[in-house]
Design a protein around this motif. Structure first.
Motif, PDB file in Angstrom:
ATOM      1  N   GLU A 339       1.656   2.822 -79.564  1.00 31.48           N
ATOM      2  CA  GLU A 339       2.420   3.740 -80.419  1.00 31.48           C
ATOM      3  C   GLU A 339       2.379   3.277 -81.876  1.00 31.48           C
ATOM      4  N   ILE A 340       2.545   1.979 -82.053  1.00 29.89           N
ATOM      5  CA  ILE A 340       2.539   1.453 -83.428  1.00 29.89           C
ATOM      6  C   ILE A 340       1.172   1.700 -84.065  1.00 29.89           C
ATOM      7  N   GLN A 341       0.122   1.434 -83.307  1.00 28.41           N
ATOM      8  CA  GLN A 341      -1.226   1.636 -83.871  1.00 28.41           C
ATOM      9  C   GLN A 341      -1.465   3.100 -84.191  1.00 28.41           C
ATOM     10  N   ALA A 342      -0.962   4.003 -83.321  1.00 28.75           N
ATOM     11  CA  ALA A 342      -1.157   5.433 -83.567  1.00 28.75           C
ATOM     12  C   ALA A 342      -0.478   5.834 -84.863  1.00 28.75           C
ATOM     13  N   ALA A 343       0.694   5.256 -85.113  1.00 26.34           N
ATOM     14  CA  ALA A 343       1.460   5.668 -86.287  1.00 26.34           C
ATOM     15  C   ALA A 343       1.035   4.929 -87.557  1.00 26.34           C
ATOM     16  N   HIS A 344       0.616   3.682 -87.426  1.00 28.78           N
ATOM     17  CA  HIS A 344       0.426   2.865 -88.627  1.00 28.78           C
ATOM     18  C   HIS A 344      -0.970   2.281 -88.771  1.00 28.78           C
ATOM     19  N   ARG A 648       3.497  -4.276 -87.894  1.00 27.67           N
ATOM     20  CA  ARG A 648       4.737  -3.925 -87.200  1.00 27.67           C
ATOM     21  C   ARG A 648       4.857  -4.442 -85.775  1.00 27.67           C
ATOM     22  N   ASP A 675       8.560  -3.781 -85.451  1.00 26.80           N
ATOM     23  CA  ASP A 675       9.084  -2.887 -84.420  1.00 26.80           C
ATOM     24  C   ASP A 675       8.968  -3.479 -83.022  1.00 26.80           C
TER      25      ASP A 675
END
Ligand code: SF4
Ligand code: SF4
Ligand code: SF4
Ligand code: FES
Lengths: 958, 77
Positions: A339-344, A648, A675
């Motif tokens: 999720e973090i990679q998808a967003a950032h 993150r 995160d």
């Protein structure tokens, strides 16, 4: 289960003699050939004829006191002791005659008449040489009346004045004088093997007995609890408390200590799957049968009640922890990271490998990051200790490897110790070094503090250059100045082995008068005459060997200092043979391995730069994924990027960066900004206070793998018991990779090593099969060097020609001034290890229950500070409180502390200054002020309060 | 990452190479930064506002044109 050969554990009686011309003799009619100088006792043992003995053992020089090992030699009168009699050509020896049998029985009868006969309930029952010898000589009766003796508490006349109570002051072993046969093996072990000289035989004849110091207890004496005496004792007089508690072990697993970079080999002795004791392996090539208090005794943390055995997660770091299954923890982590990679972006996550984990585990973590995370954001705690070694030695020699094996010290004539404290940090190496120093080698110590080696029993440094912290480069360049301007350099070596243009440039640079010791004296605090004398001794005293530690690397000029060291070695031709070299003393057990395995953000395994297309291609084709050619973030950069919002999530295996890294506030801010922080460790460490996922780790006793020690030696770690947390660390990384979509499959760490060997040229020849066969091997291990490489750069430097590099002294930005007039430097002590997570959870805490501040009496006096007072230690970064210890070990103007206890939080005061080339933090220099205080500071209390709150665990749902 | 930190790190690197080999200082500094700095850090160094860039040592300033520009824009900070 036994997939390796257990080497011969027989006691050969006297030490091996190497290199002498062969001598042939006859023993009981058998012809035996041994090197000249070998004892008859050993020659007989090699022929398979054990001669009864008590005072001799093969780790110690023969002593000849028990008279049990008598033999008859044709043509000689009497019955010489075979342990002290060397072989001679054509000698005819008889070991078993009527006369010898009678004499031996007489000797044993005397011993047994002053020994309690409680064998059945004795802790050494079945493992006692006195018992064995009574059997071997056929002792059937003891004709002496029980009269005066040492073992009965009372006699008919009242209390027995000769009886002494048991000494159980040491937590790991006891001393029961009633069982002592006064063979003095313990005393000799303490002298010859450990070099501490804590024991003596007090009194004479019938009254003689073993005594620590001047009639002290073991704990109260100079004893450093290495256990060499316990190992040497043939009876139950000195015996491990664990053997008393459990019983004698019945099987052995060979493994490697998980504490320091010496990498001692151990026989883990077990009964069932219960570890009874750890005995250093005689054939261990790093330790040759010796160990320190940590490796031998401090393994109780593996079963400590605070160890976390179940995975846990939480949404916010202010929440209590919730225990979950492995499946849930892994799936949760994988989902959060994706999720973090998808967003950032792909670069928003990364990881830290551990110098405490195995090579195989470290390799997998960097593979996870490069191959599955898809970036190079991987770093390791070696960043904070030896990264400058990697950079500096690579620039000068072409490889970051230390150049020697530990055996090499036996051939050194002049030993230079720079910024290291081996008796505390690398105790077994120190024991071997002290032995060589007692044998005549001379010692130069370059350290702000008067470390123990400067003066210890039978060792006295020729020179101690007590420099001001932060001036290493100035001192070493001044030494080079002396060597160059006085013409003491090895011209032949330089012309044939080094880049001569670089040498000419360097020689011109160091010859400048501003580098003369007289010119730098005011700056470094080292008297010019001393420095000159030390430089001359190193250049002309024979084989010169340099050993250095974190006092070299943890500076803003750490990399420059490493180059200055390499320059000195090349200048004097002290490279490429036994007895010389440049040897980094690496801190943790697998720092070397973690570096070798590609833990740095710019380097693939085997130190190949990430921009090297050919090297990347090897992994890309094997792993089936593209690898980024861009260097990744280092630990401090990750924290900076986290604070800025672009980084993150992090997977931290087996490291406690909050406690071990400098500038605690900066680390905490970085972690708090992330995160998803995943901590994979044995205990809820300080970093875990900021974690969202906790994955329980396994100890070295619970897994298979390899560690690589400071001499590049790859040692096997073998599983002694099943992982209490369910999974070995490599299995956890494997599962995480699979949950993130990778198709990895490994059934055993040997398969990971096979992949390492197939992809890393310097490991090409390494396999578990080879390690089982040879015991250990030093890389490079290749087709050209199938049994490894004990000494590097023999015929040429790895980079071709050795390269001299100018080393200009640049003062650190951290300056003293009116507000912060003192310089703080940091170090470690023997019984504790790094952040202390393991050692604090063993009886070792009894030796060092808090970190103290060493301060010179003058500095203390002007501040109104007395020994034992609470003081406040403040820097530009923060303040902590701890107790003061007044000592002249430190010079005026310098204070010193250790960082083993989280309550002290010494890194609240250290700065974020770092080495120019590698960002290795400058732990060794912080400008501080010291003032009286009455207890912990606010930041220490905050940290403690936060840690307590962050460690709450919800009771498991029923 | 704070600009001060970026500047300090770059200047520290320059300090070493300036003394070691004055003629090639710019190239050495550039090579070191290209080899060891993650693209986000290089981007930040290249994007320093002129006022901050003035604090860079000459060898760093001379190295700037030799830096490998990051392939993609750094993720939003
Ligand atoms: S434990 Fe080691 S230091 Fe202590 S008395 Fe025994 S040999 Fe000496
Ligand atoms: S304590 Fe053990 S090793 Fe030492 S003298 Fe007594 S019996 Fe020998
Ligand atoms: S801590 Fe170091 S010296 Fe001590 S036993 Fe372990 S490897 Fe050996
Ligand atoms: S073993 Fe030879 S005298 Fe004791």
């Amino acid at each position: 289960m036994k997939d390796f050969v257990i080497p011969d554990r027989r006691d050969m009686g006297t030490p091996e003699v190497r290199g002498g011309p062969p001598v042939t003799l006859s023993i009981d009619g058998f012809s035996v050939t041994v090197p000249e100088g070998t004892s008859i006792l050993r020659a007989a043992a090699e022929a398979g004829i054990p001669i009864p003995k008590l005072c001799a053992t093969d780790s110690l020089a023969a002593f000849g006191s028990c008279r049990l090992c008598l033999v008859e030699v044709e043509g000689r009168a009497g019955t010489p002791a075979s342990c002290t009699t060397p072989v001679a050509p054509g000698m005819v020896v008889r070991t078993q005659t009527e006369r010898l049998k009678r004499l031996r029985r007489g000797v044993m009868e005397l011993y047994i008449s002053d020994h309690p006969l409680d064998c059945l309930t004795c802790a050494a029952n079945g493992d006692c040489e006195l018992q064995d010898m009574a059997g071997a000589v056929g002792l059937r009766e003891v004709r002496f009346e029980a009269g005066a003796n040492h073992f009965a508490r009372r006699t008919a006349e009242g209390p027995n004045p000769r009886w002494r109570p048991r000494d159980d002051s040491n937590p790991y072993f006891v001393y029961d004088p009633s069982k002592c046969i006064v063979c003095s093996r313990c005393v000799r072990a303490c002298e010859e093997v450990q070099g501490t000289f804590a024991l003596t035989i007090a009194g004479r004849g019938w009254d003689s007995r073993v005594s620590p110091g001047m009639d002290e207890t073991f704990f109260g004496s100079e004893c450093v609890s290495c256990g060499a005496c316990v190992q040497a004792c043939p009876t139950a007089t000195l015996i491990e408390t664990s053997v008393i508690a459990i019983g004698t072990p019945d099987r052995v697993v060979k493994t490697t200590c998980a504490y320091c970079g010496v990498g001692c080999s151990f026989d883990a002795e077990l009964r069932g799957d219960e570890l009874v004791r750890m005995v250093p392996s005689k054939e261990g090539k790093a330790n040759r049968g010796h160990s320190c208090v940590k490796g031998r005794f401090a393994w109780g943390y593996a079963t400590h009640r605070e160890r976390i055995l179940k995975p846990m997660i939480r949404a916010r770091i202010t929440d209590p922890w919730r225990e979950v299954s492995w499946d849930e923890a892994i799936a949760h982590t994988a989902r959060r990271f994706r999720e973090i990679q998808a967003a950032h972006g792909a670069g928003a996550i990364g990881g830290i490998t551990s110098s405490r984990c195995t090579n195989e585990e470290t390799y997998l973590v960097q593979k996870l990051i490069r191959g599955v995370f898809g970036n190079n954001n991987v770093d390791t705690c070696a960043r904070v200790c030896h990264s400058p070694t990697g950079y500096g030695l690579k620039q000068t020699f072409g490889t970051s490897a230390g150049t020697q094996d530990f055996d090499s010290v036996e051939q050194a004539d002049v030993v230079v110790i720079i910024g290291a404290n081996p008796t505390d940090g690398h105790p077994v190496f120190a024991a071997r070094l002290k032995k060589r120093l007692r044998g005549g080698a001379r010692l130069i110590v370059i350290d702000p503090r008067r470390i123990d080696l400067v003066r210890t029993p039978h060792v006295q440094a020729a020179h101690h250059l007590a420099l001001r912290p932060g001036t290493n480069v100035a001192v070493l360049t001044a030494m080079a100045h002396v060597i160059v301007t006085e013409g003491l350099f090895d011209e032949g070596f330089i012309r044939t082995r080094c880049d001569t243009a670089a040498f000419d440039d360097y020689a011109e640079f160091v010859a400048d008068p501003r580098h003369a010791p007289e010119a730098t004296e005011a700056l470094t605090g080292v008297p010019a005459a001393d420095l000159r004398a030390a430089a001359r001794l190193y250049a002309t005293g024979g084989n010169g060997a340099i050993y250095y530690g974190l006092g070299v690397t943890e500076h803003s000029q750490g990399s420059t200092t490493v180059m200055a060291i390499a320059n000195l070695a090349m200048l004097t031709g002290n490279i490429g043979r036994p007895g010389v070299g440049v040897n980094p003393l690496r801190g943790q057990n697998n720092v070397q391995g973690a570096c070798d395995m590609g833990s740095f953000p710019h380097e693939l395994p085997g130190y190949r730069h990430i921009s090297d297309d050919a090297a990347r291609a090897v992994y890309e084709s094997l792993w089936g994924v593209p690898i980024s050619p861009e260097p990744g973030l280092r630990i401090p950069n990750m924290l900076d990027a986290a604070a800025a919002g672009s980084f993150r999530g992090i997977y931290i295996q087996g490291e406690d960066i909050l406690q071990s890294d400098p500038d605690t506030a900066h680390v905490a801010a970085g972690l708090r900004a992330m995160d998803c922080v995943v901590v994979h460790d044995l205990f809820l460490n300080e970093t875990a206070s900021y974690a969202h996922v906790f994955l329980p780790g396994s100890t070295f006793l619970e897994k298979d793998g390899t560690f690589t020690n400071a001499e590049r030696r790859i040692n096997r770690v073998r599983r002694v018991m099943a992982p209490r947390n369910g999974l070995a660390d490599w299995e956890v990384t494997l599962r995480l990779a699979q949950a993130m979509g990778a198709d990895w499959s490994y059934a055993h760490p040997s398969e990971i090593m096979a992949e390492i060997a197939a992809t890393t040229p310097s490991f090409a020849g390494v396999s578990y099969e080879l390690l089982d066969r040879l015991g250990s091997v030093q890389w490079p291990c290749t087709a050209a060097a199938p049994a490894g490489t004990p000494v590097m750069h023999i015929d040429g430097f790895v980079r071709g020609k050795g390269r001299f590099i100018r080393t200009e002294y640049v003062p650190t930005d951290e300056r003293t001034g009116p507000r912060f007039p003192l310089l703080l430097t940091t170090g470690r002590i023997l019984t504790q290890y790094n952040v202390g997570a393991q050692t604090r959870r063993t009886e070792n805490r009894r030796w060092h229950d808090e970190d103290v501040l060493e301060i010179h009496p003058h500095d203390a006096e002007t501040r109104g500070i007395h020994d034992g007072d609470w003081v406040r230690l403040a820097s530009r970064k923060g303040a902590i409180s701890l107790r003061a210890r007044l000592t002249d070990r430190v010079a005026p103007g310098v204070v010193y502390t250790t960082f083993h206890h989280p309550g002290t939080a010494a890194n609240i005061v250290t700065t974020d200054y770092s080495d120019w080339a590698t960002n290795c933090p400058e732990y060794k220099v912080t400008a501080v002020q010291v003032s009286p205080s009455n207890g912990p500071t606010e930041s220490q209390r905050d940290l403690a309060g936060q840690a307590a709150a962050a460690r709450r665990i919800l009771p498991a749902a029923e | 990452m704070s600009p001060d930190r970026i500047i300090r790190m770059a200047n520290q690197i320059a300090t070493f190479f300036e003394t070691a080999s004055p003629a090639e200082a710019a190239e050495d500094v550039a090579r070191h930064i290209n080899d060891f700095w993650e693209p986000r850090m290089r981007a930040q160094l290249l994007a320093l506002p002129p006022a901050s860039a003035a604090a860079l040592r000459p060898a760093v300033r001379a190295a700037l044109p030799l830096l490998r520009p990051p392939a993609r824009p750094a993720p939003a900070a």
